[in-house]
Enzyme design. Structure first.
Site, PDB file in Angstrom:
ATOM      1  N   ALA A  94       0.787  -1.237   0.000  1.00 47.51           N
ATOM      2  CA  ALA A  94       0.000   0.000   0.000  1.00 47.51           C
ATOM      3  C   ALA A  94       0.820   1.289   0.000  1.00 47.51           C
ATOM      4  O   ALA A  94       0.301   2.343  -0.345  1.00 47.51           O
ATOM      5  CB  ALA A  94      -0.941   0.006   1.208  1.00 47.51           C
ATOM      6  N   PRO A  96       3.203   4.400  -0.864  1.00 47.76           N
ATOM      7  CA  PRO A  96       2.883   5.403   0.148  1.00 47.76           C
ATOM      8  C   PRO A  96       1.401   5.736   0.303  1.00 47.76           C
ATOM      9  O   PRO A  96       1.062   6.620   1.072  1.00 47.76           O
ATOM     10  CB  PRO A  96       3.645   6.636  -0.364  1.00 47.76           C
ATOM     11  CG  PRO A  96       3.595   6.499  -1.854  1.00 47.76           C
ATOM     12  CD  PRO A  96       3.678   5.013  -2.130  1.00 47.76           C
ATOM     13  N   GLY A  98      -1.275   5.790  -2.469  1.00 46.82           N
ATOM     14  CA  GLY A  98      -2.093   6.284  -3.586  1.00 46.82           C
ATOM     15  C   GLY A  98      -3.367   5.469  -3.760  1.00 46.82           C
ATOM     16  O   GLY A  98      -4.478   6.019  -3.743  1.00 46.82           O
ATOM     17  N   LYS A  99      -3.200   4.154  -3.875  1.00 49.54           N
ATOM     18  CA  LYS A  99      -4.391   3.310  -4.079  1.00 49.54           C
ATOM     19  C   LYS A  99      -5.181   3.211  -2.773  1.00 49.54           C
ATOM     20  O   LYS A  99      -6.404   3.134  -2.791  1.00 49.54           O
ATOM     21  CB  LYS A  99      -4.004   1.899  -4.536  1.00 49.54           C
ATOM     22  CG  LYS A  99      -2.957   1.832  -5.640  1.00 49.54           C
ATOM     23  CD  LYS A  99      -3.432   2.417  -6.927  1.00 49.54           C
ATOM     24  CE  LYS A  99      -2.380   2.346  -8.032  1.00 49.54           C
ATOM     25  NZ  LYS A  99      -1.079   2.966  -7.753  1.00 49.54           N
ATOM     26  N   ARG A 123       8.713   2.990   4.164  1.00 55.63           N
ATOM     27  CA  ARG A 123       7.605   3.429   3.312  1.00 55.63           C
ATOM     28  C   ARG A 123       6.298   3.475   4.099  1.00 55.63           C
ATOM     29  O   ARG A 123       5.399   4.249   3.791  1.00 55.63           O
ATOM     30  CB  ARG A 123       7.480   2.515   2.094  1.00 55.63           C
ATOM     31  CG  ARG A 123       8.655   2.678   1.131  1.00 55.63           C
ATOM     32  CD  ARG A 123       8.589   1.709  -0.016  1.00 55.63           C
ATOM     33  NE  ARG A 123       7.451   1.909  -0.887  1.00 55.63           N
ATOM     34  CZ  ARG A 123       7.452   2.658  -1.986  1.00 55.63           C
ATOM     35  NH1 ARG A 123       8.545   3.287  -2.354  1.00 55.63           N
ATOM     36  NH2 ARG A 123       6.364   2.781  -2.720  1.00 55.63           N
ATOM     37  N   ASP A 163      -0.831  -3.923  -5.885  1.00 52.92           N
ATOM     38  CA  ASP A 163      -0.178  -2.931  -6.749  1.00 52.92           C
ATOM     39  C   ASP A 163       1.313  -3.247  -6.608  1.00 52.92           C
ATOM     40  O   ASP A 163       2.008  -2.660  -5.798  1.00 52.92           O
ATOM     41  CB  ASP A 163      -0.531  -1.534  -6.229  1.00 52.92           C
ATOM     42  CG  ASP A 163      -0.045  -0.428  -7.143  1.00 52.92           C
ATOM     43  OD1 ASP A 163       0.023  -0.656  -8.352  1.00 52.92           O
ATOM     44  OD2 ASP A 163       0.272   0.656  -6.625  1.00 52.92           O
ATOM     45  N   CYS A 216       3.458  -0.737 -12.700  1.00 56.33           N
ATOM     46  CA  CYS A 216       3.813   0.466 -13.460  1.00 56.33           C
ATOM     47  C   CYS A 216       4.828   0.083 -14.523  1.00 56.33           C
ATOM     48  O   CYS A 216       5.831   0.775 -14.708  1.00 56.33           O
ATOM     49  CB  CYS A 216       4.435   1.509 -12.558  1.00 56.33           C
ATOM     50  SG  CYS A 216       3.372   2.020 -11.248  1.00 56.33           S
TER      51      CYS A 216
HETATM   52  N1  SAM Z   1       0.192   1.011  -3.874  1.00 58.50           N
HETATM   53  C1  SAM Z   1       1.145   2.080  -3.674  1.00 58.50           C
HETATM   54  C2  SAM Z   1       0.493   3.400  -4.032  1.00 58.50           C
HETATM   55  O1  SAM Z   1      -0.465   3.427  -4.808  1.00 58.50           O
HETATM   56  O2  SAM Z   1       0.944   4.424  -3.500  1.00 58.50           O
HETATM   57  C3  SAM Z   1       2.420   1.869  -4.449  1.00 58.50           C
HETATM   58  C4  SAM Z   1       3.033   0.525  -4.216  1.00 58.50           C
HETATM   59  S1  SAM Z   1       4.620   0.330  -4.927  1.00 58.50           S
HETATM   60  C5  SAM Z   1       4.249   0.145  -6.621  1.00 58.50           C
HETATM   61  C6  SAM Z   1       5.058  -1.280  -4.453  1.00 58.50           C
HETATM   62  C7  SAM Z   1       5.138  -1.529  -2.969  1.00 58.50           C
HETATM   63  O3  SAM Z   1       5.377  -2.913  -2.764  1.00 58.50           O
HETATM   64  C8  SAM Z   1       6.242  -0.801  -2.224  1.00 58.50           C
HETATM   65  O4  SAM Z   1       5.695   0.065  -1.278  1.00 58.50           O
HETATM   66  C9  SAM Z   1       7.034  -1.906  -1.546  1.00 58.50           C
HETATM   67  O5  SAM Z   1       7.409  -1.588  -0.210  1.00 58.50           O
HETATM   68  C10 SAM Z   1       6.053  -3.043  -1.559  1.00 58.50           C
HETATM   69  N2  SAM Z   1       6.693  -4.369  -1.517  1.00 58.50           N
HETATM   70  C11 SAM Z   1       7.979  -4.697  -1.755  1.00 58.50           C
HETATM   71  N3  SAM Z   1       8.152  -6.025  -1.574  1.00 58.50           N
HETATM   72  C12 SAM Z   1       6.955  -6.528  -1.230  1.00 58.50           C
HETATM   73  C13 SAM Z   1       6.494  -7.838  -0.904  1.00 58.50           C
HETATM   74  N4  SAM Z   1       7.306  -8.867  -0.912  1.00 58.50           N
HETATM   75  N5  SAM Z   1       5.204  -7.957  -0.562  1.00 58.50           N
HETATM   76  C14 SAM Z   1       4.352  -6.912  -0.570  1.00 58.50           C
HETATM   77  N6  SAM Z   1       4.734  -5.673  -0.872  1.00 58.50           N
HETATM   78  C15 SAM Z   1       6.016  -5.483  -1.207  1.00 58.50           C
END
Ligand code: SAM
Length: 420
Positions: A94, A96, A98-99, A123, A163, A216
């Site tokens: 989730a 930072p 956005g969703k 984060r 996401d 993305c």
């Molecule tokens: N959903 C967020 C938004 O809309 O602001 C952006 C998410 S960003 C694309 C991907 C996120 O996945 C990061 O915050 C990261 O910390 C998290 N992440 C990294 N490894 C992960 C894992 N193994 N399981 C779940 N989340 C993970």
């Protein structure tokens, strides 16, 4: 990309050297009337495109959570959120926010509960601040791996959002670091990680519930290939199609349409992929849950005996909240974030987050400051006190408190001080 886009490839490559458009999503309660002249995002009624990028950290409405700055493509998740309420929603990655703020905007105060989960503690700090600023307290923040959730709560959620972390090819013009870190192996590695996360996400969806997967990036291995491998071939699942006519910026995947691409040369946002799937009703018997809810979890070291049907949310050794169905029984985040206490203070006091609730706490006088006073407020300069605790508004937007005339510091400033 040339092979995929053919005649459009030149326009795509040219778009990558254009600046990205500044977009934001208005808060459904706090921000509706802002930016009345701005261009609209067609797939979100509260999405706006600005002609120029303001210095948001100087803007009282930004501090008030009257909008969330978010590139336009990501706002499309909204079209796949079911209309029924209440909903149990989990956003597995989730930060930072956005969703997660988009989902909270859809739920409102009584529309269900959102678990905003992200395993990255740094984060999560930004996530907590952004959720508090959004001011709809129907959420809990957790820091688990998706597999932790899947093991304990299979089939619990009406909406599961993944996401996923990805190779970030769609972000190159917005964030040049994404281009610098790119490598063919990165995409392969990410695809493997996403596949395991998708299995966990899939397990969490209730019969009739929806799984939303997004990235993305343009890499098929991270998008349609993952979907085809994990979900599309499973007869218990059906694709959720874009409702109504497809906007020109949105392109279904080639071959079987298992998701949608957003390209920067076709629309106002960055590169993005989204895919939505519904688990057919009856496809997962409730009895299949592995962990009886009554055994789980513990506060301190003492297991809490929970009656059947109650779900506890824990972090580390402490209980963060309880939910029954979609209703939060212990609105832990609200109380934790709305009040703060310190051994040296005479009384506990309303916290910054309490001023930002979209339905303000009653019982505190409002202190309307002119916009010109906002820089002084932000800088922490004292004002003559008129009451012990005054909720400060600028042009009607609640931005914080005056504690005996002293400004409460907005979150970003607290973080700045912590990092120092
Ligand atoms: N959903 C967020 C938004 O809309 O602001 C952006 C998410 S960003 C694309 C991907 C996120 O996945 C990061 O915050 C990261 O910390 C998290 N992440 C990294 N490894 C992960 C894992 N193994 N399981 C779940 N989340 C993970």
């Amino acid at each position: 990309m040339r092979a995929r886009l053919g005649a459009e490839a030149e326009a795509f490559l040219a778009a990558l050297s254009q600046p990205s458009r500044t977009a934001l999503r208005l808060h459904p309660e706090k921000g509706r009337a802002l930016f009345p002249e701005a261009e609209r995002v067609v797939w979100h009624p509260l999405g706006r495109l600005l002609a120029e990028r303001p210095d948001f950290e100087q803007e009282p409405f930004w501090h008030a959570g009257a909008y969330y700055v978010q590139e336009a493509s990501g706002m499309s998740l909204r079209v796949f959120v079911p209309e029924r309420r209440p909903l149990r929603v989990i956003d597995l990655s989730a930060a930072p926010g956005g969703k997660a703020t988009l989902l909270l905007g859809e739920l409102g105060w009584e529309g269900g509960l959102l678990i905003a989960n992200d395993p990255d503690p740094r984060r999560r700090t930004a996530l907590k601040e952004n959720l508090a600023r959004w001011g709809i307290p129907a959420y809990l923040v957790t820091g688990r791996h998706p597999a932790w959730w899947a093991e304990r709560f299979p089939g619990l959620f009406d909406v599961v959002v993944l996401d996923a972390p990805c190779s970030g090819e769609g972000l190159w013009r917005k964030d040049p670091r994404a281009a610098c870190q790119w490598h063919p192996d990165l995409s392969t590695r990410m695809a493997r990680l996403q596949r395991s996360l998708l299995h966990a996400a899939k397990a969490l969806v209730a019969p009739g519930g929806v799984l939303l997967y997004s990235t993305c990036t343009f890499a098929p291995a991270e998008n349609e290939e993952n979907i085809l491998a994990v979900i599309a071939a499973d007869p218990a699942w059906e694709a959720v199609l874009w409702p109504g006519e497809l906007p020109s910026a949105v392109v279904p995947t080639e071959g079987p349409a298992v998701g949608y691409y957003f390209y920067p040369h076709r629309g106002p946002g960055e590169g993005f992929f989204v895919s939505a799937w519904r688990r057919r009703e009856g496809a997962l018997a409730r009895a299949k849950r592995k962990v009886p809810t009554g055994e789980f979890p513990r506060a301190g070291k003492v297991p809490i005996p929970l009656p059947e049907g109650l779900i506890a949310i824990e972090r580390g050794e402490s209980l963060q909240g309880l939910m029954e169905g979609a209703a939060a029984l212990v609105p832990a985040p609200l109380w934790k974030e709305a009040w703060e206490a310190h051994p040296l203070w005479e009384h506990s006091r309303p916290a910054q987050a309490a001023a930002l609730l979209s339905r303000p706490l009653v019982g505190f006088p409002e202190r309307a400051l002119p916009r010109e006073a906002f820089p002084a407020y932000l800088a922490g300069q004292p004002f003559p006190a008129q009451a012990p605790y005054e909720r400060v508004t600028i042009e009607g937007a609640s931005v914080g408190w005056l504690y005996k005339g002293r400004p409460s510091l907005p979150f970003t400033w607290k973080r700045f001080l912590r990092h120092r």
